[in-house]
Design a protein around this motif. Sequence first.
Motif, PDB file in Angstrom:
ATOM      1  N   SER A 173     -57.360 -47.398   9.406  1.00 35.72           N
ATOM      2  CA  SER A 173     -58.474 -46.598   9.933  1.00 35.72           C
ATOM      3  C   SER A 173     -59.829 -47.166   9.537  1.00 35.72           C
ATOM      4  O   SER A 173     -60.836 -46.859  10.182  1.00 35.72           O
ATOM      5  N   ARG A 174     -59.871 -48.006   8.513  1.00 32.92           N
ATOM      6  CA  ARG A 174     -61.132 -48.575   8.061  1.00 32.92           C
ATOM      7  C   ARG A 174     -61.429 -49.943   8.675  1.00 32.92           C
ATOM      8  O   ARG A 174     -62.483 -50.528   8.403  1.00 32.92           O
ATOM      9  N   LEU A 175     -60.530 -50.466   9.483  1.00 27.91           N
ATOM     10  CA  LEU A 175     -60.752 -51.763  10.110  1.00 27.91           C
ATOM     11  C   LEU A 175     -61.688 -51.630  11.313  1.00 27.91           C
ATOM     12  O   LEU A 175     -61.584 -50.686  12.093  1.00 27.91           O
ATOM     13  N   SER A 176     -62.551 -52.598  11.484  1.00 29.21           N
ATOM     14  CA  SER A 176     -63.530 -52.583  12.569  1.00 29.21           C
ATOM     15  C   SER A 176     -62.857 -52.729  13.928  1.00 29.21           C
ATOM     16  O   SER A 176     -62.029 -53.631  14.131  1.00 29.21           O
ATOM     17  N   VAL A 177     -63.213 -51.870  14.867  1.00 32.13           N
ATOM     18  CA  VAL A 177     -62.676 -51.959  16.228  1.00 32.13           C
ATOM     19  C   VAL A 177     -63.131 -53.259  16.890  1.00 32.13           C
ATOM     20  O   VAL A 177     -62.403 -53.829  17.715  1.00 32.13           O
ATOM     21  N   GLU A 178     -64.310 -53.731  16.541  1.00 31.49           N
ATOM     22  CA  GLU A 178     -64.836 -54.955  17.141  1.00 31.49           C
ATOM     23  C   GLU A 178     -64.070 -56.188  16.672  1.00 31.49           C
ATOM     24  O   GLU A 178     -64.014 -57.193  17.384  1.00 31.49           O
ATOM     25  N   LYS A 179     -63.453 -56.122  15.490  1.00 34.58           N
ATOM     26  CA  LYS A 179     -62.795 -57.296  14.923  1.00 34.58           C
ATOM     27  C   LYS A 179     -61.274 -57.218  14.934  1.00 34.58           C
ATOM     28  O   LYS A 179     -60.603 -58.244  14.734  1.00 34.58           O
ATOM     29  N   TRP A 180     -60.719 -56.021  15.173  1.00 36.85           N
ATOM     30  CA  TRP A 180     -59.276 -55.845  15.065  1.00 36.85           C
ATOM     31  C   TRP A 180     -58.723 -55.055  16.242  1.00 36.85           C
ATOM     32  O   TRP A 180     -59.357 -54.117  16.716  1.00 36.85           O
ATOM     33  N   ILE A 181     -57.529 -55.430  16.688  1.00 33.80           N
ATOM     34  CA  ILE A 181     -56.714 -54.621  17.592  1.00 33.80           C
ATOM     35  C   ILE A 181     -55.539 -54.114  16.761  1.00 33.80           C
ATOM     36  O   ILE A 181     -54.752 -54.900  16.240  1.00 33.80           O
ATOM     37  N   CYS A 182     -55.441 -52.802  16.593  1.00 33.06           N
ATOM     38  CA  CYS A 182     -54.430 -52.211  15.720  1.00 33.06           C
ATOM     39  C   CYS A 182     -53.560 -51.238  16.507  1.00 33.06           C
ATOM     40  O   CYS A 182     -54.070 -50.414  17.257  1.00 33.06           O
ATOM     41  N   CYS A 183     -52.268 -51.330  16.310  1.00 33.17           N
ATOM     42  CA  CYS A 183     -51.362 -50.483  17.089  1.00 33.17           C
ATOM     43  C   CYS A 183     -50.165 -50.065  16.245  1.00 33.17           C
ATOM     44  O   CYS A 183     -49.650 -50.849  15.444  1.00 33.17           O
TER      45      CYS A 183
END
Length: 256
Positions: free
Chosen positions: A226-236
């Motif tokens: 939840s703390r990872l940047s949306v601009e730098k990471w795609i998380c699923c």
Amino acid sequence: MLAMAVPLRLSWAWGHKPLPTIFRHFHGKFNLKASTSSDDLVSLSLPQNSPFSGLEDVLLSFISGKKRATEVAHSVWRRVVQEGDTVIDTTCGNGHDTLAMLKMVADESGKGSVYGMVIQEVALQKTSSLLEESVSLKEKELVKLFSKCHSKMREILPDTCVRLVAFNLGYLPGGDKTIITESGTTLKALEVAKDILLPGGLISLVVYVGHPGGWEELQIVRHFVSRLSVEKWICCEYQSSNRSMSPILVFLFKRC
């Protein structure tokens, strides 16, 4: 963008209820569309520049219980890992993930590297034996095994970045179920993995929750994501909502 049709009856409802569990933790651009057909389908569109595009059928097979979590993880790895890459298996287990990684990175130049870690000596022995049975001596030399906690991965790496960091969180299959990965060291390991990962690289987690401490460790993983940047990471995150003890897949793809 690619579309994936998912039967609603698998694990969720449509309408005014929350998004399906498997998509709630997705950080990135995607589209959900409701179908009015009698088959009652939901369509999922995934970004083509992510390692998940083209794997919709594989992911559905996991959600519906037709494929094992590790099979799906390996399919995603193949979209990311290239020959000659450096990768890390942070929890060697019985060696199957280590072997799969080796097959992906090994090339004739001998530049690929697989780093394997686990705290149990029996797991190191099983991994080493599997490699001896399955690959040539030249290929086996590309693998370096360490009896260390996954939180210590920076200590075993040369001054280099990696393409893939893989975690299997839980206990050793067929081993002592009281020896498990723990939330505190897993969080430390994820922080290191984030820093050493190449752009275009992947952090892959298979989180087993059917043992004491499993759900707590999953919550730590979710908090980290939840703390990872949306601009730098795609998380699923992928899971089957009506099989509460089944493993949960989490993929963290670092954008280029």
